[in-house]
Design a protein around this motif. Structure first.
Motif, mmCIF file in Angstrom:
data_model
loop_
_atom_site.group_PDB
_atom_site.id
_atom_site.type_symbol
_atom_site.label_atom_id
_atom_site.label_comp_id
_atom_site.label_asym_id
_atom_site.label_seq_id
_atom_site.Cartn_x
_atom_site.Cartn_y
_atom_site.Cartn_z
ATOM 1 N N ALA A 59 4.623 4.533 -3.419
ATOM 2 C CA ALA A 59 4.497 3.669 -2.242
ATOM 3 C C ALA A 59 3.440 2.591 -2.472
ATOM 4 O O ALA A 59 3.653 1.417 -2.142
ATOM 5 C CB ALA A 59 4.152 4.503 -1.011
ATOM 6 N N LEU A 60 2.303 2.963 -3.053
ATOM 7 C CA LEU A 60 1.255 1.979 -3.326
ATOM 8 C C LEU A 60 1.718 0.942 -4.343
ATOM 9 O O LEU A 60 1.408 -0.251 -4.208
ATOM 10 C CB LEU A 60 -0.015 2.664 -3.829
ATOM 11 N N GLU A 61 2.444 1.366 -5.363
ATOM 12 C CA GLU A 61 2.992 0.404 -6.327
ATOM 13 C C GLU A 61 3.918 -0.591 -5.637
ATOM 14 O O GLU A 61 3.856 -1.791 -5.899
ATOM 15 C CB GLU A 61 3.775 1.130 -7.425
ATOM 16 N N THR A 62 4.760 -0.095 -4.759
ATOM 17 C CA THR A 62 5.696 -0.960 -4.033
ATOM 18 C C THR A 62 4.945 -1.917 -3.119
ATOM 19 O O THR A 62 5.243 -3.126 -3.091
ATOM 20 C CB THR A 62 6.687 -0.109 -3.218
ATOM 21 N N ILE A 63 3.978 -1.397 -2.389
ATOM 22 C CA ILE A 63 3.184 -2.248 -1.483
ATOM 23 C C ILE A 63 2.477 -3.338 -2.275
ATOM 24 O O ILE A 63 2.493 -4.511 -1.891
ATOM 25 C CB ILE A 63 2.180 -1.394 -0.682
ATOM 26 N N GLU A 64 1.858 -2.967 -3.391
ATOM 27 C CA GLU A 64 1.131 -3.954 -4.197
ATOM 28 C C GLU A 64 2.083 -5.019 -4.744
ATOM 29 O O GLU A 64 1.788 -6.203 -4.731
ATOM 30 C CB GLU A 64 0.376 -3.258 -5.330
ATOM 31 N N ALA A 77 -6.592 -4.631 1.822
ATOM 32 C CA ALA A 77 -5.540 -3.622 1.631
ATOM 33 C C ALA A 77 -5.036 -3.629 0.191
ATOM 34 O O ALA A 77 -4.808 -2.568 -0.407
ATOM 35 C CB ALA A 77 -4.390 -3.873 2.606
ATOM 36 N N ARG A 78 -4.869 -4.822 -0.383
ATOM 37 C CA ARG A 78 -4.421 -4.910 -1.780
ATOM 38 C C ARG A 78 -5.477 -4.378 -2.735
ATOM 39 O O ARG A 78 -5.151 -3.708 -3.717
ATOM 40 C CB ARG A 78 -4.085 -6.353 -2.141
ATOM 41 N N VAL A 79 -6.734 -4.674 -2.447
ATOM 42 C CA VAL A 79 -7.825 -4.187 -3.300
ATOM 43 C C VAL A 79 -7.846 -2.659 -3.293
ATOM 44 O O VAL A 79 -7.938 -2.026 -4.343
ATOM 45 C CB VAL A 79 -9.184 -4.767 -2.846
ATOM 46 N N LYS A 80 -7.719 -2.063 -2.112
ATOM 47 C CA LYS A 80 -7.702 -0.595 -2.011
ATOM 48 C C LYS A 80 -6.497 0.000 -2.740
ATOM 49 O O LYS A 80 -6.608 1.021 -3.414
ATOM 50 C CB LYS A 80 -7.706 -0.143 -0.554
ATOM 51 N N ALA A 81 -5.341 -0.628 -2.591
ATOM 52 C CA ALA A 81 -4.141 -0.138 -3.263
ATOM 53 C C ALA A 81 -4.319 -0.196 -4.779
ATOM 54 O O ALA A 81 -4.036 0.774 -5.484
ATOM 55 C CB ALA A 81 -2.909 -0.946 -2.837
ATOM 56 N N ARG A 82 -4.814 -1.321 -5.296
ATOM 57 C CA ARG A 82 -5.026 -1.440 -6.745
ATOM 58 C C ARG A 82 -6.058 -0.438 -7.241
ATOM 59 O O ARG A 82 -5.888 0.163 -8.306
ATOM 60 C CB ARG A 82 -5.447 -2.863 -7.108
ATOM 61 N N ASP A 83 -7.147 -0.257 -6.483
ATOM 62 C CA ASP A 83 -8.184 0.711 -6.872
ATOM 63 C C ASP A 83 -7.614 2.125 -6.934
ATOM 64 O O ASP A 83 -7.900 2.876 -7.864
ATOM 65 C CB ASP A 83 -9.365 0.666 -5.897
ATOM 66 N N ALA A 84 -6.804 2.500 -5.944
ATOM 67 C CA ALA A 84 -6.209 3.835 -5.923
ATOM 68 C C ALA A 84 -5.242 4.025 -7.087
ATOM 69 O O ALA A 84 -5.218 5.088 -7.723
ATOM 70 C CB ALA A 84 -5.495 4.082 -4.591
ATOM 71 N N LEU A 85 -4.455 3.000 -7.395
ATOM 72 C CA LEU A 85 -3.528 3.087 -8.519
ATOM 73 C C LEU A 85 -4.281 3.222 -9.840
ATOM 74 O O LEU A 85 -3.913 4.043 -10.695
ATOM 75 C CB LEU A 85 -2.608 1.857 -8.556
ATOM 76 N N ARG A 86 -5.362 2.447 -10.015
ATOM 77 C CA ARG A 86 -6.163 2.568 -11.233
ATOM 78 C C ARG A 86 -6.780 3.951 -11.360
ATOM 79 O O ARG A 86 -6.807 4.539 -12.443
ATOM 80 C CB ARG A 86 -7.256 1.502 -11.254
#
Length: 92
Positions: A59-64, A77-86
């Motif tokens: 879901a985070l990959e799709t959102i990003e 929101a994008r920063v948090k998504a990228r941080d979580a994915l990393r």
């Protein structure tokens, strides 16, 4: 972006164990994780979160990917998504 090396979902929870079945049709154990905590209730709650991890990652990959169309690069929101994915990929 690094390709994740974790066991793909779906993962399922049974009691305080999280496992990845061999296939959607076969519940035979493929990968198992025992979740240990003080008491069974916290272990079950944590196991639910672990079982949901592959879905949340996707879901985070799709959102990003989709957010890149209309959101600023530094949007919180994008920063948090990228941080979580990393973090999930072990890059931090």
């Amino acid at each position: 972006m690094t390709e994740p090396e974790f066991t793909p979902g779906p993962w399922k929870r049974k009691d305080n164990f999280v496992y990845s079945p061999m296939s959607d049709e076969d519940d035979t154990l493929f990968v198992s994780i025992a979740v240990a905590c003080t008491g069974i209730a916290p272990a079950i709650v944590n196991a639910n979160l672990i079982a949901a991890a592959p879905d949340m990652y996707e879901a985070l990959e799709t959102i990003e990917r989709v957010a890149g169309i209309g959101m600023m690069e530094d949007d919180p929101a994008r920063v948090k998504a990228r941080d979580a994915l990393r973090k999930a990929r072990g890059e931090e």
